[in-house]
Design a protein around this motif. Structure first.
Motif, PDB file in Angstrom:
ATOM      1  N   MET A  63       0.325  -0.867  -0.493  1.00 34.57           N
ATOM      2  CA  MET A  63       0.310  -0.066  -0.397  1.00 34.57           C
ATOM      3  C   MET A  63       0.320   1.212   0.075  1.00 34.57           C
ATOM      4  SD  MET A  63      -2.970  -1.357   2.477  1.00 34.57           S
ATOM      5  CE  MET A  63      -4.521  -0.368   2.089  1.00 34.57           C
ATOM      6  N   LYS A  64       2.225   0.838   0.316  1.00 30.53           N
ATOM      7  CA  LYS A  64       3.093   2.230   0.315  1.00 30.53           C
ATOM      8  C   LYS A  64       3.480   2.651  -1.329  1.00 30.53           C
ATOM      9  CE  LYS A  64       4.619   0.968   4.686  1.00 30.53           C
ATOM     10  NZ  LYS A  64       6.058   0.442   5.167  1.00 30.53           N
ATOM     11  N   HIS A  65       3.352   1.317  -2.378  1.00 30.00           N
ATOM     12  CA  HIS A  65       3.454   1.776  -3.619  1.00 30.00           C
ATOM     13  C   HIS A  65       2.864   2.854  -4.114  1.00 30.00           C
ATOM     14  CE1 HIS A  65       4.365   0.323  -7.521  1.00 30.00           C
ATOM     15  NE2 HIS A  65       5.760  -0.278  -7.554  1.00 30.00           N
ATOM     16  N   PRO A  66       3.977   3.735  -5.430  1.00 33.28           N
ATOM     17  CA  PRO A  66       3.384   5.000  -6.272  1.00 33.28           C
ATOM     18  C   PRO A  66       1.926   4.884  -6.510  1.00 33.28           C
ATOM     19  CG  PRO A  66       5.713   4.833  -5.724  1.00 33.28           C
ATOM     20  CD  PRO A  66       5.183   3.415  -5.252  1.00 33.28           C
ATOM     21  N   HIS A  67       1.763   3.114  -7.085  1.00 31.38           N
ATOM     22  CA  HIS A  67       0.905   3.542  -8.189  1.00 31.38           C
ATOM     23  C   HIS A  67      -0.865   2.288  -6.928  1.00 31.38           C
ATOM     24  CE1 HIS A  67       2.403   3.749 -11.640  1.00 31.38           C
ATOM     25  NE2 HIS A  67       3.208   3.117 -11.641  1.00 31.38           N
ATOM     26  N   PHE A  68      -0.214   2.423  -5.775  1.00 30.73           N
ATOM     27  CA  PHE A  68      -1.526   1.649  -4.796  1.00 30.73           C
ATOM     28  C   PHE A  68      -1.756   3.499  -4.877  1.00 30.73           C
ATOM     29  CE2 PHE A  68      -4.248   0.180  -1.564  1.00 30.73           C
ATOM     30  CZ  PHE A  68      -3.898  -1.391  -2.002  1.00 30.73           C
ATOM     31  N   LEU A  69      -3.302   3.049  -5.376  1.00 29.14           N
ATOM     32  CA  LEU A  69      -4.618   4.239  -5.055  1.00 29.14           C
ATOM     33  C   LEU A  69      -5.440   4.863  -4.014  1.00 29.14           C
ATOM     34  CD1 LEU A  69      -6.183   3.342  -8.564  1.00 29.14           C
ATOM     35  CD2 LEU A  69      -4.184   4.695  -8.651  1.00 29.14           C
ATOM     36  N   PRO A  70      -4.786   6.455  -3.556  1.00 26.82           N
ATOM     37  CA  PRO A  70      -5.889   6.181  -2.432  1.00 26.82           C
ATOM     38  C   PRO A  70      -6.811   5.681  -2.296  1.00 26.82           C
ATOM     39  CG  PRO A  70      -5.151   8.154  -3.899  1.00 26.82           C
ATOM     40  CD  PRO A  70      -5.159   7.091  -4.584  1.00 26.82           C
ATOM     41  N   ASN A  71      -7.828   5.334  -0.949  1.00 27.40           N
ATOM     42  CA  ASN A  71      -8.888   4.561  -0.672  1.00 27.40           C
ATOM     43  C   ASN A  71      -9.228   3.435  -1.708  1.00 27.40           C
ATOM     44  OD1 ASN A  71      -9.539   6.623   1.463  1.00 27.40           O
ATOM     45  ND2 ASN A  71     -10.710   7.789  -0.168  1.00 27.40           N
ATOM     46  N   GLN A  72      -7.932   2.420  -2.027  1.00 28.23           N
ATOM     47  CA  GLN A  72      -8.291   1.452  -2.970  1.00 28.23           C
ATOM     48  C   GLN A  72      -8.904   0.152  -3.052  1.00 28.23           C
ATOM     49  OE1 GLN A  72      -4.457   1.180  -5.440  1.00 28.23           O
ATOM     50  NE2 GLN A  72      -5.787  -1.394  -5.355  1.00 28.23           N
ATOM     51  N   VAL A  73      -8.468   0.086  -1.286  1.00 27.65           N
ATOM     52  CA  VAL A  73      -9.513  -1.111  -1.232  1.00 27.65           C
ATOM     53  C   VAL A  73     -11.147  -0.835  -1.513  1.00 27.65           C
ATOM     54  CG1 VAL A  73      -9.840  -2.304   0.745  1.00 27.65           C
ATOM     55  CG2 VAL A  73      -7.468  -2.255  -0.107  1.00 27.65           C
ATOM     56  N   ARG A  74     -11.273   0.031  -0.344  1.00 30.18           N
ATOM     57  CA  ARG A  74     -12.438   0.360  -0.480  1.00 30.18           C
ATOM     58  C   ARG A  74     -13.461   0.599  -1.854  1.00 30.18           C
ATOM     59  NH1 ARG A  74     -14.041   6.121   2.579  1.00 30.18           N
ATOM     60  NH2 ARG A  74     -13.131   4.675   4.285  1.00 30.18           N
ATOM     61  N   ARG A  75     -12.860   0.919  -2.814  1.00 32.33           N
ATOM     62  CA  ARG A  75     -13.065   1.257  -4.491  1.00 32.33           C
ATOM     63  C   ARG A  75     -12.999   0.545  -5.114  1.00 32.33           C
ATOM     64  NH1 ARG A  75      -8.600   5.693  -6.285  1.00 32.33           N
ATOM     65  NH2 ARG A  75     -10.290   5.535  -8.134  1.00 32.33           N
ATOM     66  N   GLU A  76     -11.948  -0.869  -4.726  1.00 34.24           N
ATOM     67  CA  GLU A  76     -12.134  -2.096  -5.118  1.00 34.24           C
ATOM     68  C   GLU A  76     -13.812  -3.060  -4.805  1.00 34.24           C
ATOM     69  OE1 GLU A  76      -7.568  -3.378  -5.100  1.00 34.24           O
ATOM     70  OE2 GLU A  76      -8.641  -4.024  -4.133  1.00 34.24           O
ATOM     71  N   ILE A  77     -14.158  -2.734  -3.355  1.00 39.29           N
ATOM     72  CA  ILE A  77     -14.849  -3.473  -3.244  1.00 39.29           C
ATOM     73  C   ILE A  77     -16.074  -2.725  -4.117  1.00 39.29           C
ATOM     74  CG2 ILE A  77     -16.280  -4.051  -1.194  1.00 39.29           C
ATOM     75  CD1 ILE A  77     -13.632  -3.590   0.645  1.00 39.29           C
ATOM     76  N   LYS A  78     -15.995  -1.390  -3.397  1.00 44.50           N
ATOM     77  CA  LYS A  78     -17.557  -0.896  -3.968  1.00 44.50           C
ATOM     78  C   LYS A  78     -17.747  -1.443  -5.911  1.00 44.50           C
ATOM     79  CE  LYS A  78     -19.366   2.920  -4.285  1.00 44.50           C
ATOM     80  NZ  LYS A  78     -19.317   4.847  -4.275  1.00 44.50           N
ATOM     81  N   TYR A  79     -16.175  -1.290  -5.838  1.00 38.93           N
ATOM     82  CA  TYR A  79     -16.840  -1.938  -7.734  1.00 38.93           C
ATOM     83  C   TYR A  79     -17.532  -3.053  -7.867  1.00 38.93           C
ATOM     84  CZ  TYR A  79     -16.478  -1.275 -12.386  1.00 38.93           C
ATOM     85  OH  TYR A  79     -16.061  -1.319 -14.138  1.00 38.93           O
ATOM     86  N   ALA A  80     -16.825  -3.801  -7.348  1.00 34.48           N
ATOM     87  CA  ALA A  80     -17.222  -5.693  -7.397  1.00 34.48           C
ATOM     88  C   ALA A  80     -18.521  -5.764  -6.920  1.00 34.48           C
ATOM     89  CB  ALA A  80     -15.734  -6.069  -6.607  1.00 34.48           C
TER      90      ALA A  80
END
Length: 304
Positions: A63-80
């Motif tokens: 999650m520290k990687h520059p390509h890991f997006l802000p609030n990514q996990v929440r966005r992944e769950i919402k999209y799925a």
């Protein structure tokens, strides 16, 4: 799927939901039951297995990687969770055809054309058949005329978490799941084995997004693991396969995983942290992430 529907009818739908006058084998009732079970099952498998992987396996340093997006996990769950109900609609049509007896699913091992050896053979052939089909479907979804409409949402997650596993556009998700449903209409398959393989497919799909890049050395050239699939998210044109590297090698799209060469996302994070520490407080202090040494080279996405 008739086994699951039968259990649900016996213990839930018949005693608590439907009137006794509505026969269990009535088509509309079966469709409604399958719609509920498919959505409920998909949500349980996705959220349950995804959570286990996220908390027990996923390396949160990613999650520290520059390509890991802000609030990514929440966005992944919402999209799925937005896509899964739409994916369920055509899926239920296929399950309904199975329940009505149009598939080659069978109940007893003795019904297999080859007995127990046939059971084992069907498991192996299921993996190779679906791996082949998904490779070509996946590659088709990367065509410049198709990609931006259906597959691009899944490539938003360049450093995926386990919850990215089902975060697809509905058309993308259904097409990549289609081989699992087609197989029992073409080849004999035991019903319990089919259910087991279906759960196993979901486990595998989550596992190749879980950031655990470890893989026994003898399997690295053969098995398409998380390290291989992460490179697909990062470099786009490689490692389309689901379980194995066979079709990527035949299709000249195989790439040896960067994570197995000391050039993966975690290596990038370590270099970035070392660089920030080396700058010292006079240079802006450790922990700043403006510089990105060892930046991942090509993360292009095709735009039509």
């Amino acid at each position: 799927m008739d086994l699951v529907l039968g259990v649900a009818d016996r213990f839930f739908f018949s005693p608590y939901v439907y009137p006794a006058s509505w026969p269990e084998d009535e088509p509309l009732r079966q469709v409604l039951g399958l719609l509920v079970l498919t959505n409920l099952g998909a949500a349980i498998l996705y959220l349950g297995l995804g959570a286990l992987s996220y908390f027990l396996i996923f390396n949160h340093d990613l999650m520290k990687h520059p390509h890991f997006l802000p609030n990514q996990v929440r966005r992944e769950i919402k999209y799925a969770m937005t896509s899964l109900p739409w994916i369920s609609l055509p899926t239920v049509a296929l399950f309904f055809a199975e329940v009505r007896g149009y598939s080659k699913l069978y109940d007893n091992v003795h019904d297999s054309p080859m007995g127990w050896p046939g059971l084992i053979l069907s498991m192996v052939s299921f993996l190779f058949f679906t791996d082949m089909c998904i490779y070509w479907i996946h590659r088709f979804l990367h065509h410049k005329l198709i990609y931006k409409h259906f597959h691009k949402p899944h490539h938003v997650w360049k450093i995926p978490s386990p919850f990215a596993s089902h975060a697809f556009h509905p058309v993308d998700g259904f097409l990549q799941g289609l081989p699992y449903h087609i197989y029992p209409f073409l080849f004999p398959l035991h019903k319990l084995l089919y259910l087991g393989l279906y759960v196993g497919v979901n486990v595998w799909t989550i596992s190749i997004h879980d950031g655990d890049y470890r893989l026994p050395r003898p399997l690295q050239p053969v098995v398409n693991g998380a390290a291989h699939h992460t490179d697909h998210h990062l470099y786009f044109d490689y490692n389309y396969g689901q379980y194995f590297t066979l079709w990527d090698r035949l299709g000249r799209s195989y790439r040896h995983p960067s994570a197995l060469e000391g050039k993966g996302p975690l290596d990038c994070i370590r270099r970035m942290e070392q660089h920030n520490q080396a700058r010292g407080p006079l240079d802006g202090g450790p922990g700043r992430r403006e510089e990105r040494p060892g930046r991942i080279e090509n993360t292009k996405e095709k735009e039509a």
